[in-house]
Design an enzyme around this catalytic site. Structure first.
Site, short mmCIF file in Angstrom:
data_model
loop_
_atom_site.label_atom_id
_atom_site.label_comp_id
_atom_site.label_asym_id
_atom_site.label_seq_id
_atom_site.Cartn_x
_atom_site.Cartn_y
_atom_site.Cartn_z
N ASN A 6 52.76 44.35 48.74
CA ASN A 6 53.17 43.17 47.98
C ASN A 6 52.11 42.89 46.93
O ASN A 6 50.94 43.23 47.12
CB ASN A 6 53.30 41.96 48.92
CG ASN A 6 53.74 40.70 48.19
OD1 ASN A 6 54.70 40.74 47.40
ND2 ASN A 6 53.05 39.60 48.41
N HIS A 14 50.43 39.64 44.78
CA HIS A 14 50.36 38.18 44.75
C HIS A 14 49.41 37.76 43.63
O HIS A 14 48.33 38.36 43.49
CB HIS A 14 49.85 37.66 46.11
CG HIS A 14 49.77 36.17 46.15
ND1 HIS A 14 50.88 35.36 46.23
CD2 HIS A 14 48.70 35.33 46.07
CE1 HIS A 14 50.50 34.09 46.22
NE2 HIS A 14 49.18 34.05 46.12
N GLU A 29 52.74 36.99 58.32
CA GLU A 29 52.26 35.77 57.64
C GLU A 29 52.26 36.02 56.13
O GLU A 29 51.71 37.04 55.66
CB GLU A 29 50.85 35.42 58.12
CG GLU A 29 50.37 34.07 57.61
CD GLU A 29 48.86 33.90 57.72
OE1 GLU A 29 48.29 33.25 56.84
OE2 GLU A 29 48.27 34.43 58.68
C1 GRF Z 1 54.40 38.06 39.97
O1 GRF Z 1 53.50 37.11 39.48
C2 GRF Z 1 54.00 38.51 41.36
O2 GRF Z 1 52.62 38.53 41.55
C3 GRF Z 1 54.62 37.44 42.23
O3 GRF Z 1 55.85 37.13 41.62
C4 GRF Z 1 55.77 37.44 40.23
C5 GRF Z 1 56.88 38.41 39.97
O4 GRF Z 1 57.02 38.68 38.59
N1 GRF Z 1 54.74 37.90 43.59
P1 GRF Z 1 57.98 39.88 38.13
O5 GRF Z 1 59.35 39.61 38.74
O6 GRF Z 1 57.39 41.16 38.61
O7 GRF Z 1 58.01 39.79 36.62
#
Ligand code: GRF
Length: 221
Positions: free
Chosen positions: A113, A115, A149
């Site tokens: 993932n 973040h 989590e």
């Molecule tokens: C990004 O900021 C990512 O870190 C977060 O959600 C956003 C998704 O943006 N999890 P995108 O759909 O990849 O443009």
């Protein structure tokens, strides 16, 4: 795309804009990249990111969570689609559904993932707003293996950006997003090529990962 015969097969989960998906698609287009995207799943039919997959000729499926009785049924449909596509790794890229322990265990140490904060700080929604409110001077983004989590799990890679006094959540989000687009392909490269893996709830690396110059914010004079 993923011209290497040994390229890992990747499924990408999205819910919206898909700019990180687009960055992964671009990276996977490089002949030496160790991963190829074989399936994109969106839980939302209107996700703009589906267009990036289709333009690139990648199989794109809508699996709408609203069409299922409960979360486990929705997740079983996602796993079935990923298995049918022979996906070996899953990348969450702006995928906005909580995952059950069953799904997380099915893809344990094989699901990443991204973040938009320097985890473990600022987990959850609205990280940029909270960074600004706290007066934090450095923020950034993190790619990590997924655990039950939210926004926790072994960290693969992080990138830092300086927070400007004039920043709003919007300007900071845009600056971090540009860096996300470089970080996610880099982190997936490390995992897909077998140069980074999980041991004892930490990511370990095949060799030294290098050290860039420190980032000072405000800058040294
Ligand atoms: C990004 O900021 C990512 O870190 C977060 O959600 C956003 C998704 O943006 N999890 P995108 O759909 O990849 O443009």
């Amino acid at each position: 795309m993923g011209a290497l015969s040994e390229a890992r097969r990747i499924g990408v989960l999205i819910s919206g804009r898909g700019s990180n998906l687009r960055a992964l698609i671009e990276a996977a287009g490089r002949p030496s990249y160790p991963a190829e995207i074989v399936l994109v799943i969106s839980n939302r039919p209107d996700a703009a990111g589906l267009g990036f997959a289709r333009e690139a000729g990648i199989a794109a499926r809508v699996i709408d969570h609203k069409a299922f009785a409960d979360r486990p049924a929705f997740e079983r449909a996602m796993t079935a689609a990923l298995e049918k596509a022979d996906a070996e790794l899953v990348c969450n890229a702006g995928f906005r559904r909580l995952l059950t322990a069953t799904f997380v265990e099915r893809w344990r140490d094989r699901q990443l993932n991204i973040h938009p904060s320097l985890l473990p700080a600022y987990k959850g929604l609205h990280s940029h707003e909270r960074v600004i409110a706290d007066g934090t001077r450095i923020s950034g983004c993190t790619v990590h293996f997924v655990r039950e989590e939210m926004d926790s799990g072994p960290i693969v890679a992080q990138a830092a950006v300086a927070v400007e006094p004039s920043d709003t959540a919007g300007t900071l989000a845009a600056r971090v997003l540009e860096v996300e687009h470089r970080l996610y392909p880099h982190a997936l490269d490390l995992v897909a090529s077998g140069r980074a893996w999980v041991e004892g709830e930490r990511t370990v690396f095949a060799r030294s990962t290098g050290a860039a110059a420190p980032l000072f914010s405000p800058e040294l004079e």
